[in-house]
Design a protein around this motif. Structure first.
Motif, PDB file in Angstrom:
ATOM      1  N   GLN A   1       0.817  -1.221   0.228  1.00 21.81           N
ATOM      2  CA  GLN A   1       0.019  -0.090   0.057  1.00 21.81           C
ATOM      3  C   GLN A   1       0.837   1.303  -0.138  1.00 21.81           C
ATOM      4  O   GLN A   1       1.848   1.607   0.695  1.00 21.81           O
ATOM      5  N   VAL A   2       0.832   2.127  -0.934  1.00 23.33           N
ATOM      6  CA  VAL A   2       1.288   3.438  -0.959  1.00 23.33           C
ATOM      7  C   VAL A   2       1.376   4.262  -0.010  1.00 23.33           C
ATOM      8  O   VAL A   2      -0.139   4.291   0.370  1.00 23.33           O
ATOM      9  N   LYS A   3       2.239   5.002   0.223  1.00 19.85           N
ATOM     10  CA  LYS A   3       1.790   5.958   1.454  1.00 19.85           C
ATOM     11  C   LYS A   3       2.184   7.205   0.583  1.00 19.85           C
ATOM     12  O   LYS A   3       3.230   7.603  -0.028  1.00 19.85           O
ATOM     13  N   ASP A  26       6.757   3.537   0.114  1.00 14.73           N
ATOM     14  CA  ASP A  26       6.311   2.223   0.552  1.00 14.73           C
ATOM     15  C   ASP A  26       5.390   1.371  -0.341  1.00 14.73           C
ATOM     16  O   ASP A  26       4.606   0.845  -0.252  1.00 14.73           O
ATOM     17  N   THR A  27       6.187   1.621  -1.663  1.00  9.59           N
ATOM     18  CA  THR A  27       5.646   0.852  -2.854  1.00  9.59           C
ATOM     19  C   THR A  27       6.845   0.295  -3.881  1.00  9.59           C
ATOM     20  O   THR A  27       7.792   0.956  -3.782  1.00  9.59           O
ATOM     21  N   ASN A  76       9.977   9.975  -6.879  1.00  9.29           N
ATOM     22  CA  ASN A  76       9.086   9.913  -5.955  1.00  9.29           C
ATOM     23  C   ASN A  76       8.196  10.852  -5.158  1.00  9.29           C
ATOM     24  O   ASN A  76       7.526  10.791  -4.492  1.00  9.29           O
ATOM     25  N   TRP A  99      -1.099   5.166 -11.764  1.00 13.42           N
ATOM     26  CA  TRP A  99      -0.096   3.881 -11.996  1.00 13.42           C
ATOM     27  C   TRP A  99      -0.050   3.354 -13.358  1.00 13.42           C
ATOM     28  O   TRP A  99       0.920   2.768 -13.703  1.00 13.42           O
ATOM     29  N   SER A 110      -4.066   6.332  -6.737  1.00 13.57           N
ATOM     30  CA  SER A 110      -4.097   6.564  -5.350  1.00 13.57           C
ATOM     31  C   SER A 110      -3.943   8.008  -5.132  1.00 13.57           C
ATOM     32  O   SER A 110      -3.252   8.777  -5.686  1.00 13.57           O
TER      33      SER A 110
END
Length: 121
Positions: A1-3, A26-27, A76, A99, A110
């Motif tokens: 799960q991306v933050k 976090d991906t 990022n 994505w 997201s």
């Protein structure tokens, strides 16, 4: 799960500037693009600006010539430099991770939690 972490919102007077930042972490997956959308009370969410992994940029008509989007070397983190702000720029600004270029980022991307930008004298 991306933050997705956003920062930089606030209150300014017309004509002033603000810079928003957004970091995705976090991906393990790569993504096509990142961008900023905004939503004012009673209005639909609209594109502010986006930037792809190959640094192609896209801007909403309302901000062209005043806002600039950029990304850091990691890809990022993105930045939105907002100049000559107007009262009509007042909105909640949301960071979006897109994505895949084959899918609508609004529906399939997201989202961050949003940061308030208020432009008022």
């Amino acid at each position: 799960q991306v933050k997705i972490a956003e920062s930089g919102g606030g209150s300014v007077q017309p004509g002033e500037s603000l810079t928003l930042s957004c970091s995705a972490s976090d991906t393990i997956f790569s993504f096509h693009a990142m961008g900023w959308y905004r939503q004012a009370p009673g209005k639909q969410r609209e594109l502010v600006a986006s930037i792809t992994s190959s640094n192609t940029t896209n801007y909403g008509d309302a901000v062209k010539g005043r806002f600039t989007i950029a990304r850091d070397n990691t890809g990022n983190t993105i930045y939105l430099q907002m100049n000559r702000l107007k009262p009509e720029d007042t909105a909640v600004y949301y960071c979006n991770v897109d994505w895949d270029s084959d899918y609508d980022p609004v529906e399939f991307g997201s989202w961050g939690q949003g940061t308030q930008v208020t432009v008022s004298s």
